[in-house]
Design a protein around this motif. Sequence first.
Motif, PDB file in Angstrom:
ATOM      1  N   ALA A   1     -30.683 -19.751  11.498  1.00 24.48           N
ATOM      2  CA  ALA A   1     -30.724 -20.248  12.872  1.00 24.48           C
ATOM      3  C   ALA A   1     -29.312 -20.341  13.436  1.00 24.48           C
ATOM      4  CB  ALA A   1     -31.391 -21.618  12.921  1.00 24.48           C
TER       5      ALA A   1
ATOM      6  N   ALA B   1     -36.874 -15.889  18.900  1.00 24.50           N
ATOM      7  CA  ALA B   1     -37.206 -16.068  17.478  1.00 24.50           C
ATOM      8  C   ALA B   1     -37.920 -14.835  16.965  1.00 24.50           C
ATOM      9  CB  ALA B   1     -38.087 -17.297  17.290  1.00 24.50           C
TER      10      ALA B   1
ATOM     11  N   LEU C   1     -39.662 -24.378  19.352  1.00 27.39           N
ATOM     12  CA  LEU C   1     -38.217 -24.317  19.104  1.00 27.39           C
ATOM     13  C   LEU C   1     -37.374 -24.976  20.196  1.00 27.39           C
ATOM     14  CD1 LEU C   1     -37.894 -20.824  17.397  1.00 27.39           C
ATOM     15  CD2 LEU C   1     -37.220 -23.028  16.420  1.00 27.39           C
TER      16      LEU C   1
ATOM     17  N   VAL D   1     -33.342 -17.636  16.190  1.00 28.50           N
ATOM     18  CA  VAL D   1     -33.901 -17.967  14.868  1.00 28.50           C
ATOM     19  C   VAL D   1     -34.539 -16.732  14.253  1.00 28.50           C
ATOM     20  CG1 VAL D   1     -35.606 -19.367  13.615  1.00 28.50           C
ATOM     21  CG2 VAL D   1     -34.364 -20.371  15.520  1.00 28.50           C
TER      22      VAL D   1
ATOM     23  N   THR E   1     -40.254 -26.213  12.025  1.00 27.55           N
ATOM     24  CA  THR E   1     -39.395 -26.107  13.199  1.00 27.55           C
ATOM     25  C   THR E   1     -38.563 -27.370  13.400  1.00 27.55           C
ATOM     26  OG1 THR E   1     -40.741 -24.478  14.328  1.00 27.55           O
ATOM     27  CG2 THR E   1     -39.476 -25.971  15.726  1.00 27.55           C
TER      28      THR E   1
ATOM     29  N   SER F   1     -35.211 -19.315   6.702  1.00 29.87           N
ATOM     30  CA  SER F   1     -34.765 -19.123   8.086  1.00 29.87           C
ATOM     31  C   SER F   1     -33.256 -19.071   8.209  1.00 29.87           C
ATOM     32  CB  SER F   1     -35.265 -20.275   8.978  1.00 29.87           C
ATOM     33  OG  SER F   1     -36.665 -20.285   9.059  1.00 29.87           O
TER      34      SER F   1
ATOM     35  N   SER G   1     -45.268 -22.772  15.271  1.00 30.10           N
ATOM     36  CA  SER G   1     -43.919 -23.077  14.809  1.00 30.10           C
ATOM     37  C   SER G   1     -42.863 -22.631  15.821  1.00 30.10           C
ATOM     38  CB  SER G   1     -43.693 -22.377  13.462  1.00 30.10           C
ATOM     39  OG  SER G   1     -42.515 -22.817  12.866  1.00 30.10           O
ATOM     40  N   ALA G   2     -42.804 -21.329  16.075  1.00 29.43           N
ATOM     41  CA  ALA G   2     -41.742 -20.812  16.941  1.00 29.43           C
ATOM     42  C   ALA G   2     -41.882 -21.311  18.373  1.00 29.43           C
ATOM     43  CB  ALA G   2     -41.745 -19.289  16.910  1.00 29.43           C
TER      44      ALA G   2
ATOM     45  N   LEU H   1     -34.542 -27.450  13.576  1.00 26.93           N
ATOM     46  CA  LEU H   1     -33.829 -27.909  14.768  1.00 26.93           C
ATOM     47  C   LEU H   1     -32.957 -29.121  14.467  1.00 26.93           C
ATOM     48  CD1 LEU H   1     -36.317 -27.878  17.773  1.00 26.93           C
ATOM     49  CD2 LEU H   1     -34.192 -26.584  17.551  1.00 26.93           C
TER      50      LEU H   1
ATOM     51  N   ILE I   1     -34.372 -18.980  24.375  1.00 31.74           N
ATOM     52  CA  ILE I   1     -34.642 -19.022  22.940  1.00 31.74           C
ATOM     53  C   ILE I   1     -35.228 -17.681  22.525  1.00 31.74           C
ATOM     54  CG2 ILE I   1     -36.067 -20.099  21.140  1.00 31.74           C
ATOM     55  CD1 ILE I   1     -35.974 -22.699  22.855  1.00 31.74           C
TER      56      ILE I   1
END
Lengths: 796, 159
Positions: free
Chosen positions: A305, A357, A346, A320, A380, A303, A342-343, A384, A355
């Motif tokens: 970010a 992603a 975020l 992300v 995640t 990833s 997961s996303a 973060l 946000i």
Amino acid sequence: MAADSGTATGIGASPKRKEDFRFLTGRGTYTDDINRPGQTYAYILRSPHAHAEIVKIDTAKAKGMPGVAAIFTGADYDKGGVPCGWQIHSKDGSPMIEPPHFPLCKDRVRHVGDQVALVIANSIAEARDAAEEIDVTYKELPAIVSTGAADKAGAAQVWPDAKNNTCFDWHIGDKAAVDAAFAKAHHVTKLDLINQRLAPNAMEPRAAVGDYDRATGEYTLYTTSQNPHVIRLLMGAFVLQIPEHKLRVVAPDVGGGFGSKIFHYSEEALVTWASEKVRRPVKWTSDRSEAFLSDAQGRDHVSHAELALDKDGKFIALRVNTIANMGAYLSTFAPCVPTYLSATLLAGVYTTPVIYAEVKAVFTNTVAVDAYRGAGRPETTYLLERLVEKAARETGIDRVELRRRNFIPKTAFPYQTPVALQYDSGDYEATLDLALKMGGWADFENRRAEAQKRGKLRGIGISTYIEACGIAPSAVVGSLGARAGLYECGQVRVHPTGSVTVFTGTHSHGQGHETTFAQLVSDTLGVPFESVEVSHGDTNKIPFGMGTYGSRSLAVGGSAIVKAMDKIIAKAKRIAAHLMEASVADIDFKNGEFTVKGTDKKVSFGQVALTAYVPHNYPITELEPGLEETAFYDPLNFTYPGGTHICEVEIDPETGVTQVVNFTAVDDIGRVINPMIVEGQVHGGVVQGIGQALLENCAYDQETGQLLTGSYMDYTMPRADDVPSIKVATHSTMCTHNPLGSKGVGEVGAIGSPPAVINAVLDALRPVGVTDISMPATPHKVWQAIQSAGKAKAAE
Amino acid sequence: MPTVKMTVNGKAVSADVEARTLLVHFLRDTLELTGTHVGCDTAQCGACTVHVNGKAVKSCNALAVQLDGAQVTTIEGLANGDTLHPMQEAFRDNHGLQCGFCTPGMVMSAIDLVQGKSNLSESEIRAGLEGNICRCTGYHNIVKAVKAGADAMQAGKGR
């Protein structure tokens, strides 16, 4: 729902587990303990190559070996492929690429361990001996294993239909709004991260016994599964085309799962299919080396970010980009892990207003990747909490203060995030304050100074996390691509003498449902804890079920049991009203007794149960006899456990060895039924998180695609002397949308802990100039980071 | 096939086995003592731990024929009827097990670890359990259980 009943077995008490006597005396029945009359043994010949064409398979000599009943290859297999349970659509609306996954390879192998031939013999030794004599001619092909390089030009192609090895290219959030926010940011923090591949490693290797009954045409599969009904559905409807009424799936005692036993594996289909072919039961048991090559693995995200902050340190936008490795085939839930599990998390515990992603899923010549304890939420949370930590260092704002400044306040619930989820409850300040106190945050610098005197680098790290579990509302997940509903079933059977059997569609493989659910039922119906038996794991006993994963058993399965008990009590009240010649509206039920308001009349739950089955004096024209009810509970929302984890480490700069010296976990998991079991769940999850942070890694050779960590000699499992005792506390706000108020505890430990550990390692290494390190922070890696930082300093 | 004779859980047993038969398979397949588990194939996880002549041994790492004449105790041989061995009791009291798969080996190792020793420290217990892997408990409650089991055995309840 009754509060703590005050008894030693009620809700909130910690009775000893009902399961333990059999496990402690060797009387558990795991799948490999099951032997059927006339049983044969299966051995699966697996590919030694990561990517190759199968030119020819010669089984003639092997078929003549002693004890061999049959040998099957891809050419013999005449049934369907293993399906994927979740469909993701790309940004452009096109569906993900879904390659076929046959239990035996037809013409090409796509990872080391791919299945080439099935050998069935009278003993496992004979099956292995015969497999040695199978002559397979392969034409080796270039392999790709790297997550980050799989979609690049020149990479070997795993599937012809998946251009650039891309399974899907998905996104979520408002890109334009995020871009606009970044344009006016006061500060932007950027971070590249790898969430490395892990092997789940439940201690019981997978096993499966297929048993075809020629007399009835029924198949029975005994298997190491977290969800026998899901296996029945997937294998029966999609792979072998056996209707449900002719297929029984039994998941007996199962020795740990952690997600790896959710999925329908092709070995299950093979033994079931082959048992009909050879007309004898067929048993397959994985050994550990085989497990490393065939159990779905976890994580494996790369990833980038970026976090935008305003001048006050408020998060104003998050961006992300993730590449997620699917492996060579799509396992049951694989596509939803980097996307909707997961996303959508975020926002974390923060008020970040916008946000965006992007998640690209890629195929590689590796074992399939799917859900492993936490499934998407650890990835995640790690992203973060590493990012927030870095932002704090860069802006000079205290790392606890920066988190507080951005917390969703407890008055803001229900809280709609910009990435689809609506959090129902939480109090992040409260879990943070308690963890800071328990973890000795305030006087940490004294301990750092003391360690320095001993030549050790000491650091402290924090992670404030949230997760979404209790999966899930069927309509919601259906709209997101799930091909199944995610409700749960509970059945409560009150016997004539007042004892109770509870049938649950969830499955216990360490979680202690036989105890927790018995506490729930005993407390609610007022029957003795000893008189409640919990049954699970057999599709012929349990009406239906979606099984255990996503920390859903109590929040969803427990709620189904509550709903069934509501029906039991409603019917029992009508019987009690009849017995006491009163109106149903005047009947109260408490502590196992039915009373009539304003009188001293009462009948016990046991009397009512007996009456239901011996209905001599009974409202027979209005009410059926019997006292048994079934309920299906479909949750209204996910549940949102959260909390704070604090880790303290000490590093020996001479060796790079990191010792976790303190770990504190304060979790908000909603209502707790059995605190002893809850604490055990957190302990285990935290140690899996420490394992990811410091020890574990599935490493593949980049050229050959060989798994380099294929046994416990190479894959570093956490052992007792690698980890400390763990301080655990709960500070709960109730889930607002299920009847129990419970949120789930199975995964929180593994979700909150890895960033706390790595943030502690970086805090320890900051004085020597190290600002970044990847998981696992092994001694070698830490030592090298110290050396590199030293050289860089010297060069200044 | 060679004949193997040994005493398992106090009972004399005898069977013809292939020479390559491991002790764990002799116990599980021939004697149907399935409480002893196989969790790996490199003698690392300890799920198969039993006592051979009073000492903890990984039964996946010994051939049955090597142990002709040995006294073997498995998890099935620890309790006295329904009365658990103090170490088993301590695991139950301290929630030292979850899925139960590593548990038989863990209990057998723990008994050998604490036998004849008093006041083992937490770090000594952790080091002593290094050969047994548990994926469920994070070891926290296992360490507590071993300590409690050791104390109970010291107090004379042990055998």
